[in-house]
Write an enzyme that holds these catalytic residues in place. Structure first.
Site, short mmCIF file in Angstrom:
data_model
loop_
_atom_site.label_atom_id
_atom_site.label_comp_id
_atom_site.label_asym_id
_atom_site.label_seq_id
_atom_site.Cartn_x
_atom_site.Cartn_y
_atom_site.Cartn_z
N LEU A 121 -4.16 -3.90 2.69
CA LEU A 121 -5.41 -4.19 3.41
C LEU A 121 -5.49 -5.64 3.88
CD1 LEU A 121 -7.95 -2.10 1.30
CD2 LEU A 121 -7.03 -1.57 3.57
N ASN A 130 0.03 -7.64 -2.56
CA ASN A 130 0.74 -8.76 -1.89
C ASN A 130 -0.10 -9.34 -0.77
OD1 ASN A 130 1.15 -6.41 -0.43
ND2 ASN A 130 3.15 -7.01 0.32
N ASP A 136 2.34 3.51 3.11
CA ASP A 136 2.76 2.11 3.17
C ASP A 136 2.20 1.45 4.44
OD1 ASP A 136 3.87 -0.35 2.65
OD2 ASP A 136 5.95 0.27 2.86
N HIS A 139 0.21 -5.75 10.81
CA HIS A 139 0.61 -7.11 11.21
C HIS A 139 -0.04 -7.43 12.54
CE1 HIS A 139 3.43 -7.81 7.99
NE2 HIS A 139 4.01 -6.65 8.21
ZN LIG Z 1 7.24 -1.93 -0.64
#
Ligand SMILES: [Zn+2]
Length: 444
Positions: free
Chosen positions: A75, A112, A323, A327
């Site tokens: 997100l 991440n 996934d 971007h």
């Molecule tokens: Zn991954």
């Protein structure tokens, strides 16, 4: 044309009328009416027999499914208050809008972010922002290591107490084998699942595309499939040693599938997921050097794709996950070498699964829906993913036959890095309900 419509729920009585109700958790597959009262599943019965409603949605010719669950979504929003959100590729608000447009009512948010989600405060912040957005349910995944730096374990117990549903350093592996095992021991001690991005950093170092014909054709360094296979072997072994449930993210190679199959038959507590892009695209997509096809792990060979598809069919791979990796256009414009890996997936997922799995006869609709609902729910021990009486009314209504053309310009996601633009597909989400509230409706 699509738009959001809100305001249903609470005490309203809502009837989804005459649809094919598929609930793999209970083995149900029948045509009938589904009644929602007070935000919960109240009754399922013969069409036209269940009385008056505040609103009736005509579901004839449609599939009524439990709301989809996606264990793997990025997100991008940082897990801290304040800060500038203007330059982000996605926010919790836009990402959850994309989720419900794709039929997803529960999404797991990967850690991440910048800064990484590695503390109880960060987890609590994500939960609160998810509730404020009021669309899909957001379940935070905490980092395995502090700062996602791979040097020392993060405080898993504190994050779990704050509401983290699993732990992952997704985006990379935990290279240090001793640390990796220590983290798995800690996760096992608190009954948590570790989600592993399996890629041996040493073997993959410097690679851009799948090792093979594309490295020659494009003159770019390769990422060998052994980088994934070796890491899956290590994760499966560590799961057994630590007694920790390990979920392997985005399986992309035939070798990883074989390792998984062996580990599962030996009783290792492992599960796995596959993504739309690893099921529907091969490394040949990169011939035009377009960075939209750069993903991690990379798109692989046709025989790898066939092995991943077969693993979904035979259950070696337990569930499907997008996934979703937004971007900015600027980041993806840097070219194949410098652009970050990742594609968005939430709003095209269902149609791509239909293309890759249902149309070729790999899965039927109940099997596909199981991979999107009860299977991911079981992996993390979630109560979602079912149309059982009394369950929260998280429901997705699907037109299985409606043709449409994937056009990212119409997406609710802030990002446009979709590798399926222009695809003529079938299978469209018509309504998405969360807690009995219609949070998305396709009014085309
Ligand atoms: Zn991954």
């Amino acid at each position: 044309m699509t738009r959001l419509r809100q305001g249903y729920g609470g005490q309203a009585r809502l009837v989804l009328a005459g649809g094919r109700i598929i609930d793999p958790a209970s083995g149900r597959d029948e045509v009938g009416d589904l009644v929602i009262e007070g935000g919960r599943i109240a009754r399922i019965g013969a069409a036209g027999k269940l009385g008056e409603a505040d609103r009736t949605i005509d579901c004839r010719g449609r599939i009524v499914s439990p709301g989809f669950i996606d264990l793997h979504v990025h997100l991008r929003e940082p897990p801290i208050s304040g800060g500038d959100r203007a330059g982000l590729a996605e926010t919790i608000a836009t990402g959850t809008a994309a989720a419900v447009a794709g039929g997803f009512t529960t999404i797991c948010a990967m850690p991440n972010t910048d800064p990484p989600m590695d503390s109880a405060e960060a987890v609590a912040y994500y939960l609160r922002r998810g509730r404020e957005a009021g669309l899909a349910r957001v379940l935070p995944v905490g980092a395995m290591t502090r700062g996602r730096a791979g040097r020392e374990p993060a405080d898993l117990a504190a994050m779990k107490a704050a509401g983290a549903v699993a732990f992952s350093d997704d985006g990379s592996d935990v290279a240090d084998a001793k640390l990796f095992e220590a983290v798995l021991h800690r996760a096992a001690a608190i009954g948590a699942v570790a989600i592993c991005h399996c890629e041996d950093a040493r073997l993959a170092a410097g690679g851009i595309v799948n090792d093979g014909p594309m490295t020659l054709a494009l003159g770019l360094p390769g990422i060998p499939s052994e980088a994934e296979t070796a890491a899956v072997e290590r994760a499966c072994r560590a799961s057994t040693v630590a007694g920790c449930r390990v979920h392997i993210a985005h399986v992309s190679t035939a070798g990883a599938v074989e390792s998984l199959r062996r580990a599962k038959s030996a009783g290792a507590p492992v599960t796995a997921e596959a993504t739309p892009h690893h099921l529907a695209l091969t490394h040949e997509a990169l011939r035009g050097r377009e960075s939209v096809f750069k993903v991690s792990p990379p798109l692989r060979s046709a025989s790898d794709v066939a092995a991943v598809v077969e693993a979904v069919r035979d259950g070696t791979i337990d569930c499907l996950a997008t996934d979703h990796a937004p971007h900015t256009a600027a980041a993806k414009a840097k070219g194949l070498v410098a652009a970050p890996p990742g594609v968005i997936g939430l709003e095209s997922a269902l149609a791509v699964y239909v293309r890759a799995l249902v149309e070729p006869g790999v899965l039927d609709w109940p099997d596909l829906i199981a991979c999107l609902t009860v299977h991911p729910a079981r992996i993390l021990g979630l109560t979602a993913g079912t149309l059982a009486m009394g369950a929260a009314a998280d429901v997705t209504v699907i037109d299985p036959d409606e043709p449409w053309v994937i056009d990212p310009a119409h997406f609710a996601s802030r990002a446009r890095n979709c590798p399926f633009a222009g695809w003529k597909v079938k299978g469209r989400v018509k309504q998405t309900l969360v807690g009995g509230r219609v949070v998305y409706e396709d009014l085309a």
